[in-house]
Design a protein around this motif. Structure first.
Motif, PDB file in Angstrom:
ATOM      1  N   LEU A 143       0.820  -1.214   0.000  1.00  0.00           N
ATOM      2  CA  LEU A 143       0.000   0.000   0.000  1.00  0.00           C
ATOM      3  C   LEU A 143       0.855   1.265   0.000  1.00  0.00           C
ATOM      4  O   LEU A 143       0.341   2.356   0.232  1.00  0.00           O
ATOM      5  N   ILE A 144       2.149   1.134  -0.278  1.00  0.00           N
ATOM      6  CA  ILE A 144       3.041   2.287  -0.300  1.00  0.00           C
ATOM      7  C   ILE A 144       2.420   3.409  -1.135  1.00  0.00           C
ATOM      8  O   ILE A 144       1.802   3.163  -2.176  1.00  0.00           O
ATOM      9  N   ASP A 145       2.561   4.653  -0.655  1.00  0.00           N
ATOM     10  CA  ASP A 145       1.926   5.793  -1.319  1.00  0.00           C
ATOM     11  C   ASP A 145       2.979   6.573  -2.118  1.00  0.00           C
ATOM     12  O   ASP A 145       3.880   7.166  -1.534  1.00  0.00           O
ATOM     13  N   PRO A 146       2.889   6.591  -3.446  1.00  0.00           N
ATOM     14  CA  PRO A 146       3.906   7.278  -4.245  1.00  0.00           C
ATOM     15  C   PRO A 146       3.959   8.777  -3.976  1.00  0.00           C
ATOM     16  O   PRO A 146       5.032   9.378  -4.080  1.00  0.00           O
ATOM     17  N   ALA A 147       2.837   9.385  -3.632  1.00  0.00           N
ATOM     18  CA  ALA A 147       2.852  10.821  -3.335  1.00  0.00           C
ATOM     19  C   ALA A 147       3.648  11.093  -2.058  1.00  0.00           C
ATOM     20  O   ALA A 147       4.389  12.087  -1.963  1.00  0.00           O
ATOM     21  N   LEU A 148       3.527  10.205  -1.092  1.00  0.00           N
ATOM     22  CA  LEU A 148       4.288  10.345   0.147  1.00  0.00           C
ATOM     23  C   LEU A 148       5.776  10.117  -0.123  1.00  0.00           C
ATOM     24  O   LEU A 148       6.639  10.795   0.454  1.00  0.00           O
ATOM     25  N   VAL A 149       6.080   9.174  -0.996  1.00  0.00           N
ATOM     26  CA  VAL A 149       7.466   8.950  -1.404  1.00  0.00           C
ATOM     27  C   VAL A 149       8.032  10.210  -2.047  1.00  0.00           C
ATOM     28  O   VAL A 149       9.171  10.622  -1.764  1.00  0.00           O
ATOM     29  N   LEU A 207      -9.201  -0.685  -5.090  1.00  0.00           N
ATOM     30  CA  LEU A 207      -8.759  -0.728  -6.487  1.00  0.00           C
ATOM     31  C   LEU A 207      -9.893  -0.581  -7.501  1.00  0.00           C
ATOM     32  O   LEU A 207      -9.734   0.131  -8.505  1.00  0.00           O
ATOM     33  N   PRO A 208     -11.057  -1.227  -7.296  1.00  0.00           N
ATOM     34  CA  PRO A 208     -12.117  -1.089  -8.303  1.00  0.00           C
ATOM     35  C   PRO A 208     -12.652   0.333  -8.450  1.00  0.00           C
ATOM     36  O   PRO A 208     -13.120   0.711  -9.531  1.00  0.00           O
ATOM     37  N   VAL A 209     -12.588   1.118  -7.386  1.00  0.00           N
ATOM     38  CA  VAL A 209     -13.182   2.458  -7.438  1.00  0.00           C
ATOM     39  C   VAL A 209     -12.132   3.544  -7.646  1.00  0.00           C
ATOM     40  O   VAL A 209     -12.438   4.617  -8.182  1.00  0.00           O
ATOM     41  N   LYS A 210     -10.889   3.281  -7.240  1.00  0.00           N
ATOM     42  CA  LYS A 210      -9.834   4.291  -7.371  1.00  0.00           C
ATOM     43  C   LYS A 210      -8.486   3.596  -7.457  1.00  0.00           C
ATOM     44  O   LYS A 210      -7.777   3.473  -6.454  1.00  0.00           O
ATOM     45  N   PRO A 211      -8.082   3.146  -8.645  1.00  0.00           N
ATOM     46  CA  PRO A 211      -6.836   2.380  -8.777  1.00  0.00           C
ATOM     47  C   PRO A 211      -5.607   3.105  -8.231  1.00  0.00           C
ATOM     48  O   PRO A 211      -4.687   2.465  -7.722  1.00  0.00           O
ATOM     49  N   ALA A 212      -5.591   4.429  -8.339  1.00  0.00           N
ATOM     50  CA  ALA A 212      -4.440   5.204  -7.862  1.00  0.00           C
ATOM     51  C   ALA A 212      -4.707   5.766  -6.464  1.00  0.00           C
ATOM     52  O   ALA A 212      -4.293   6.877  -6.147  1.00  0.00           O
ATOM     53  N   PHE A 213      -5.349   4.982  -5.629  1.00  0.00           N
ATOM     54  CA  PHE A 213      -5.692   5.477  -4.293  1.00  0.00           C
ATOM     55  C   PHE A 213      -4.437   5.823  -3.495  1.00  0.00           C
ATOM     56  O   PHE A 213      -3.348   5.277  -3.713  1.00  0.00           O
ATOM     57  N   GLY A 214      -4.608   6.747  -2.556  1.00  0.00           N
ATOM     58  CA  GLY A 214      -3.518   7.136  -1.672  1.00  0.00           C
ATOM     59  C   GLY A 214      -3.761   6.652  -0.254  1.00  0.00           C
ATOM     60  O   GLY A 214      -4.789   6.024   0.041  1.00  0.00           O
ATOM     61  N   TRP A 215      -2.820   6.965   0.621  1.00  0.00           N
ATOM     62  CA  TRP A 215      -2.931   6.453   1.990  1.00  0.00           C
ATOM     63  C   TRP A 215      -4.139   7.022   2.710  1.00  0.00           C
ATOM     64  O   TRP A 215      -4.734   6.359   3.558  1.00  0.00           O
ATOM     65  N   ARG A 216      -4.552   8.237   2.356  1.00  0.00           N
ATOM     66  CA  ARG A 216      -5.734   8.814   3.012  1.00  0.00           C
ATOM     67  C   ARG A 216      -7.009   8.061   2.605  1.00  0.00           C
ATOM     68  O   ARG A 216      -7.950   7.955   3.399  1.00  0.00           O
ATOM     69  N   ALA A 250      -7.069   4.836   1.995  1.00  0.00           N
ATOM     70  CA  ALA A 250      -7.011   3.620   2.808  1.00  0.00           C
ATOM     71  C   ALA A 250      -7.409   3.916   4.258  1.00  0.00           C
ATOM     72  O   ALA A 250      -8.105   3.119   4.900  1.00  0.00           O
ATOM     73  N   ASP A 251      -6.978   5.061   4.751  1.00  0.00           N
ATOM     74  CA  ASP A 251      -7.363   5.474   6.097  1.00  0.00           C
ATOM     75  C   ASP A 251      -8.880   5.632   6.196  1.00  0.00           C
ATOM     76  O   ASP A 251      -9.511   5.184   7.168  1.00  0.00           O
ATOM     77  N   ALA A 252      -9.485   6.257   5.178  1.00  0.00           N
ATOM     78  CA  ALA A 252     -10.940   6.433   5.173  1.00  0.00           C
ATOM     79  C   ALA A 252     -11.656   5.090   5.127  1.00  0.00           C
ATOM     80  O   ALA A 252     -12.691   4.898   5.784  1.00  0.00           O
ATOM     81  N   ALA A 253     -11.104   4.137   4.373  1.00  0.00           N
ATOM     82  CA  ALA A 253     -11.711   2.803   4.301  1.00  0.00           C
ATOM     83  C   ALA A 253     -11.639   2.108   5.656  1.00  0.00           C
ATOM     84  O   ALA A 253     -12.585   1.408   6.061  1.00  0.00           O
ATOM     85  N   MET A 254     -10.538   2.275   6.360  1.00  0.00           N
ATOM     86  CA  MET A 254     -10.420   1.691   7.696  1.00  0.00           C
ATOM     87  C   MET A 254     -11.461   2.277   8.643  1.00  0.00           C
ATOM     88  O   MET A 254     -12.066   1.557   9.449  1.00  0.00           O
ATOM     89  N   ARG A 255     -11.688   3.552   8.545  1.00  0.00           N
ATOM     90  CA  ARG A 255     -12.656   4.200   9.438  1.00  0.00           C
ATOM     91  C   ARG A 255     -14.091   3.834   9.064  1.00  0.00           C
ATOM     92  O   ARG A 255     -14.973   3.807   9.918  1.00  0.00           O
ATOM     93  N   ALA A 256     -14.295   3.545   7.774  1.00  0.00           N
ATOM     94  CA  ALA A 256     -15.633   3.114   7.346  1.00  0.00           C
ATOM     95  C   ALA A 256     -15.912   1.661   7.731  1.00  0.00           C
ATOM     96  O   ALA A 256     -17.072   1.242   7.766  1.00  0.00           O
ATOM     97  N   HIS A 257     -14.861   0.895   7.991  1.00  0.00           N
ATOM     98  CA  HIS A 257     -14.996  -0.513   8.378  1.00  0.00           C
ATOM     99  C   HIS A 257     -14.205  -0.745   9.671  1.00  0.00           C
ATOM    100  O   HIS A 257     -13.140  -1.382   9.649  1.00  0.00           O
TER     101      HIS A 257
END
Length: 247
Positions: A105-111, A211-220, A222-229
């Motif tokens: 899940l490495i984030d290229p923008a953070l890199v 991935l199905p909804v946002k292939p270029a997703f960022g860490w935020r 993923a954070d939102a998905a964790m909070r939703a689940h």
């Protein structure tokens, strides 16, 4: 001329807690392929390389990565500092960014933020890293120039400094100028690296959801998905991160 900035992913099949994890398939791709896909979105990396061991057990990994169009360097399984340094030389790097192969899940923008921090520092830095105390574990990256990496390669003698590549630098703040990419201190310290079966289950949930909804997703995202689940956080809550010896 702009510096040649090479991302080097350390990966091998012989993980002690989850053998073969980098080749495990999630959402139709191997974990290492997901990580490579994401790092290819970096704006500032000049190229990628995977550094694996020269043991026969890593032959399938090397073949898989080469089929993905990424150079492979093979070297010592235990002296990872030597393997990493020689991989950087082989890629004619001026600056290297170190990744481990368990961070799909490495984030290229953070890199890119880390590279910018390093490249624009005045006075210049020896070493910088993403602060994993303030970002989710699994977004880890470290950056170093070749002169300082060479100093570590030439001088490090302790086994854990040879195994973990960068401790020779960050254990000597009196000699090397260090900095960390800081960020928001999250209320929930998510764990997105893959060391165990529980980690793999969580990462599978995240990749299959995002991935199905946002292939270029960022860490935020993923954070939102964790909070939703919120139940997902329970999956690997009890996994203990391996730690390095104290400084």
């Amino acid at each position: 001329m702009a510096p040649r900035i090479i991302g080097i992913i350390q990966a091998r099949m012989g993980s002690t807690r989850l053998p073969g994890k980098v080749m495990m398939a999630v959402a139709g791709r191997s974990l290492i392929a997901h990580q490579i896909d994401r790092l290819r979105r970096s704006r500032l990396l000049s190229g990628l390389c995977v550094a694996t061991s020269d043991l026969p057990g890593d032959d399938p990994l090397a073949a898989h990565v080469e089929a993905l169009g990424v150079p492979v360097f093979r070297g010592s399984e235990s002296d990872v500092l030597d393997r990493f340094y020689r991989a950087a030389l082989a890629q004619q790097a001026d600056i290297t960014v170190r990744f481990t192969g368990d961070c799909p899940l490495i984030d290229p923008a953070l890199v890119d933020d880390l590279i910018t921090l390093y490249c624009t520092a005045d006075p210049p830095l020896s070493y910088a890293a993403i602060d994993v105390a303030r970002y989710p574990r699994g977004l880890d990256a470290e950056i170093v120039g070749m002169a300082d990496l060479r100093a570590a390669w030439e001088e490090a003698t302790e086994p854990f400094e040879r195994e973990h590549v960068m401790p020779f630098l960050w254990r000597r703040p009196d000699r090397f100028r260090l900095n960390w990419l800081s960020g928001p201190s999250l209320e929930a310290p998510w764990r997105w690296c893959v060391d165990t079966e529980q980690d793999l289950i969580l990462v599978r949930h995240l990749l299959e959801t995002l991935l199905p909804v946002k292939p270029a997703f960022g860490w935020r995202d993923a954070d939102a998905a964790m909070r939703a689940h919120p139940q997902w956080a329970l999956i690997n809550r009890d996994v203990v991160q391996k730690t390095l010896p104290p400084t």
